[in-house]
Design a protein around this motif. Structure first.
Motif, PDB file in Angstrom:
ATOM      1  N   PRO A   1      32.796  38.075  46.155  1.00  0.00           N
ATOM      2  CA  PRO A   1      33.642  38.097  44.955  1.00  0.00           C
ATOM      3  C   PRO A   1      33.263  39.188  43.961  1.00  0.00           C
ATOM      4  N   GLN A   2      32.037  39.704  44.029  1.00  0.00           N
ATOM      5  CA  GLN A   2      31.605  40.748  43.086  1.00  0.00           C
ATOM      6  C   GLN A   2      32.201  42.113  43.430  1.00  0.00           C
ATOM      7  N   GLN A   3      32.751  42.262  44.648  1.00  0.00           N
ATOM      8  CA  GLN A   3      33.188  43.585  45.087  1.00  0.00           C
ATOM      9  C   GLN A   3      34.670  43.637  45.442  1.00  0.00           C
ATOM     10  N   SER A   4      35.490  42.921  44.732  1.00  0.00           N
ATOM     11  CA  SER A   4      36.915  42.939  45.025  1.00  0.00           C
ATOM     12  C   SER A   4      37.550  44.247  44.561  1.00  0.00           C
ATOM     13  N   ASP A   5      38.349  44.835  45.443  1.00  0.00           N
ATOM     14  CA  ASP A   5      39.064  46.068  45.111  1.00  0.00           C
ATOM     15  C   ASP A   5      40.504  45.797  44.677  1.00  0.00           C
ATOM     16  N   ILE A   6      40.873  44.504  44.569  1.00  0.00           N
ATOM     17  CA  ILE A   6      42.232  44.175  44.118  1.00  0.00           C
ATOM     18  C   ILE A   6      42.186  43.356  42.824  1.00  0.00           C
ATOM     19  N   GLY A   7      41.008  43.311  42.210  1.00  0.00           N
ATOM     20  CA  GLY A   7      40.883  42.679  40.900  1.00  0.00           C
ATOM     21  C   GLY A   7      41.229  41.201  40.891  1.00  0.00           C
ATOM     22  N   THR A   8      42.040  40.813  39.917  1.00  0.00           N
ATOM     23  CA  THR A   8      42.370  39.397  39.731  1.00  0.00           C
ATOM     24  C   THR A   8      43.305  38.855  40.798  1.00  0.00           C
ATOM     25  N   ARG A   9      43.857  39.716  41.652  1.00  0.00           N
ATOM     26  CA  ARG A   9      44.730  39.236  42.724  1.00  0.00           C
ATOM     27  C   ARG A   9      43.940  38.645  43.886  1.00  0.00           C
ATOM     28  N   SER A  10      42.624  38.819  43.885  1.00  0.00           N
ATOM     29  CA  SER A  10      41.797  38.263  44.954  1.00  0.00           C
ATOM     30  C   SER A  10      41.864  36.742  44.943  1.00  0.00           C
ATOM     31  N   GLY A  11      42.057  36.163  46.122  1.00  0.00           N
ATOM     32  CA  GLY A  11      42.135  34.704  46.219  1.00  0.00           C
ATOM     33  C   GLY A  11      40.905  34.079  46.841  1.00  0.00           C
ATOM     34  N   PHE A  12      39.890  34.896  47.160  1.00  0.00           N
ATOM     35  CA  PHE A  12      38.758  34.375  47.937  1.00  0.00           C
ATOM     36  C   PHE A  12      37.980  33.295  47.190  1.00  0.00           C
ATOM     37  N   ARG A  13      37.607  33.559  45.945  1.00  0.00           N
ATOM     38  CA  ARG A  13      36.808  32.586  45.200  1.00  0.00           C
ATOM     39  C   ARG A  13      37.546  31.265  45.027  1.00  0.00           C
ATOM     40  N   ASP A  14      38.828  31.323  44.740  1.00  0.00           N
ATOM     41  CA  ASP A  14      39.608  30.094  44.554  1.00  0.00           C
ATOM     42  C   ASP A  14      39.704  29.300  45.857  1.00  0.00           C
ATOM     43  N   ILE A  15      39.922  30.001  46.972  1.00  0.00           N
ATOM     44  CA  ILE A  15      40.001  29.316  48.276  1.00  0.00           C
ATOM     45  C   ILE A  15      38.637  28.727  48.642  1.00  0.00           C
ATOM     46  N   PHE A  16      37.568  29.467  48.389  1.00  0.00           N
ATOM     47  CA  PHE A  16      36.208  28.981  48.658  1.00  0.00           C
ATOM     48  C   PHE A  16      35.952  27.686  47.880  1.00  0.00           C
ATOM     49  N   ASN A  17      36.270  27.694  46.606  1.00  0.00           N
ATOM     50  CA  ASN A  17      36.035  26.507  45.773  1.00  0.00           C
ATOM     51  C   ASN A  17      36.931  25.342  46.182  1.00  0.00           C
ATOM     52  N   LEU A  18      38.157  25.645  46.573  1.00  0.00           N
ATOM     53  CA  LEU A  18      39.108  24.596  46.950  1.00  0.00           C
ATOM     54  C   LEU A  18      38.605  23.780  48.140  1.00  0.00           C
ATOM     55  N   PHE A  19      37.993  24.469  49.106  1.00  0.00           N
ATOM     56  CA  PHE A  19      37.562  23.797  50.335  1.00  0.00           C
ATOM     57  C   PHE A  19      36.077  23.431  50.325  1.00  0.00           C
ATOM     58  N   ASN A  20      35.453  23.539  49.174  1.00  0.00           N
ATOM     59  CA  ASN A  20      34.041  23.187  49.057  1.00  0.00           C
ATOM     60  C   ASN A  20      33.901  21.725  48.639  1.00  0.00           C
ATOM     61  N   ASP A  21      34.333  20.825  49.528  1.00  0.00           N
ATOM     62  CA  ASP A  21      34.253  19.393  49.222  1.00  0.00           C
ATOM     63  C   ASP A  21      34.087  18.586  50.510  1.00  0.00           C
ATOM     64  N   ASP A  22      33.804  17.298  50.358  1.00  0.00           N
ATOM     65  CA  ASP A  22      33.548  16.422  51.508  1.00  0.00           C
ATOM     66  C   ASP A  22      34.795  16.221  52.360  1.00  0.00           C
ATOM     67  N   ASP A  23      35.948  16.184  51.727  1.00  0.00           N
ATOM     68  CA  ASP A  23      37.196  16.002  52.473  1.00  0.00           C
ATOM     69  C   ASP A  23      37.411  17.152  53.457  1.00  0.00           C
ATOM     70  N   SER A  24      37.107  18.365  53.025  1.00  0.00           N
ATOM     71  CA  SER A  24      37.239  19.528  53.901  1.00  0.00           C
ATOM     72  C   SER A  24      36.244  19.454  55.055  1.00  0.00           C
ATOM     73  N   LYS A  25      35.019  19.011  54.763  1.00  0.00           N
ATOM     74  CA  LYS A  25      34.008  18.883  55.814  1.00  0.00           C
ATOM     75  C   LYS A  25      34.439  17.891  56.889  1.00  0.00           C
ATOM     76  N   GLU A  26      35.058  16.816  56.467  1.00  0.00           N
ATOM     77  CA  GLU A  26      35.526  15.825  57.433  1.00  0.00           C
ATOM     78  C   GLU A  26      36.581  16.405  58.371  1.00  0.00           C
ATOM     79  N   ASN A  27      37.228  17.482  57.942  1.00  0.00           N
ATOM     80  CA  ASN A  27      38.246  18.134  58.759  1.00  0.00           C
ATOM     81  C   ASN A  27      37.757  19.435  59.405  1.00  0.00           C
ATOM     82  N   GLY A  28      36.452  19.674  59.334  1.00  0.00           N
ATOM     83  CA  GLY A  28      35.865  20.806  60.040  1.00  0.00           C
ATOM     84  C   GLY A  28      35.749  22.093  59.258  1.00  0.00           C
ATOM     85  N   ILE A  29      36.036  22.070  57.944  1.00  0.00           N
ATOM     86  CA  ILE A  29      35.937  23.274  57.117  1.00  0.00           C
ATOM     87  C   ILE A  29      34.704  23.171  56.222  1.00  0.00           C
ATOM     88  N   TYR A  30      33.793  24.122  56.370  1.00  0.00           N
ATOM     89  CA  TYR A  30      32.545  24.127  55.616  1.00  0.00           C
ATOM     90  C   TYR A  30      32.421  25.421  54.809  1.00  0.00           C
TER      91      TYR A  30
END
Length: 268
Positions: free
Chosen positions: A202-231
């Protein structure tokens, strides 16, 4: 008498119909189209791993992990470990081939313009990190084998629509340069028996605020995601191994960002 004896033997004979305890367990895994596994054992020559790197490989090789979102600064071995795990999975006959996916967003302020050739030709300069990691991890003959057998492929993230991945190791690199829409497109290509690694800084985004990586990372950083195979897995500045200089630069740049944020706060 002989007839009665024959019937008695028949009646006392064990039943040929298996009982519930004797019946073999039915294979319930889905039947999917997938390529044959390689008939060649790769000689993987990886460096000594730190405890954090070993924890990553253990998680990556875990059967229940299907998709792994990896965040970390430059030089923290995100791509290296993802390629290493992919090669290990190939050796274990868990996957058939490796797909390298990357945004074609350039990191320079001055753009090169449209590149000539087919999709593979256009991605060639951006696929260089994968080739570098394979050079570190495999002898030359193994790399030649994988290329000859078309076991390693590169695609721009914009070419993923309509694809379905089965029994593939997929390494998504520099995904901080992707929007939420592009990341969701990549994630939803995942079929059966896949292992997907999604790496971003996230520190090296070349598209600025349009980057979705941090939001997607945080969205799937929970137990429900782990139960479905996403870590998720996160490296820090302390995990930078590229060089002491890189570690110093990354930490120094963070102070610049803090100063800038403080300046913005003071202007309000």
């Amino acid at each position: 008498k002989q007839k009665r004896l024959s019937n008695k033997k028949k009646n006392n004979a064990p039943s040929q119909t298996p009982t519930s305890s004797q019946q073999t367990t039915k294979d319930k895994s889905p039947v999917v189209h997938q390529r044959n596994k390689i008939d060649h054992y790769l000689t993987i020559l990886h460096r000594e791993l730190t405890p954090k790197q070993k924890a990553f490989i253990e998680l990556a090789m875990d059967r229940k992990v299907k998709l792994l979102l990896i965040s970390g600064p430059a030089g923290s071995t995100k791509t290296y470990l993802s390629v290493l795990a992919s090669l290990m999975l190939m050796n274990e006959k868990k996957v058939s081939d490796i797909l390298y996916v990357r945004s074609i967003v350039e990191s320079a302020d001055v753009k090169m313009g449209t590149l000539p050739g087919e999709a593979e030709d256009k991605l060639s300069p951006f696929k260089r990190p994968l080739i570098d990691k394979m050079d570190e991890l495999l002898p030359k003959e193994d790399i030649q084998y994988l290329i000859k057998e078309n076991r390693v492929e590169g695609l721009p993230i914009g070419y993923l629509r309509g694809l379905n991945w089965n029994a593939k190791a997929v390494v998504g690199d520099e995904l901080q340069n992707c929007t939420q829409k592009e990341l969701i497109t990549m994630m939803t290509r995942t079929g059966e028996f896949c292992k997907v690694f999604m790496c971003g800084d996230p520190q090296q985004s070349d598209i600025g605020t349009r980057s979705g990586f941090r939001d997607i990372f945080n969205l799937f950083n929970d137990d429900d995601s782990k139960e479905n195979g996403i870590y998720t897995f996160e490296f820090t500045d302390d995990d930078i191994l590229r060089s002491a200089l890189t570690k110093f630069i990354v930490k120094k740049i963070k102070t610049l960002s803090l100063c800038h944020n403080q300046w913005l706060t003071n202007q309000k």
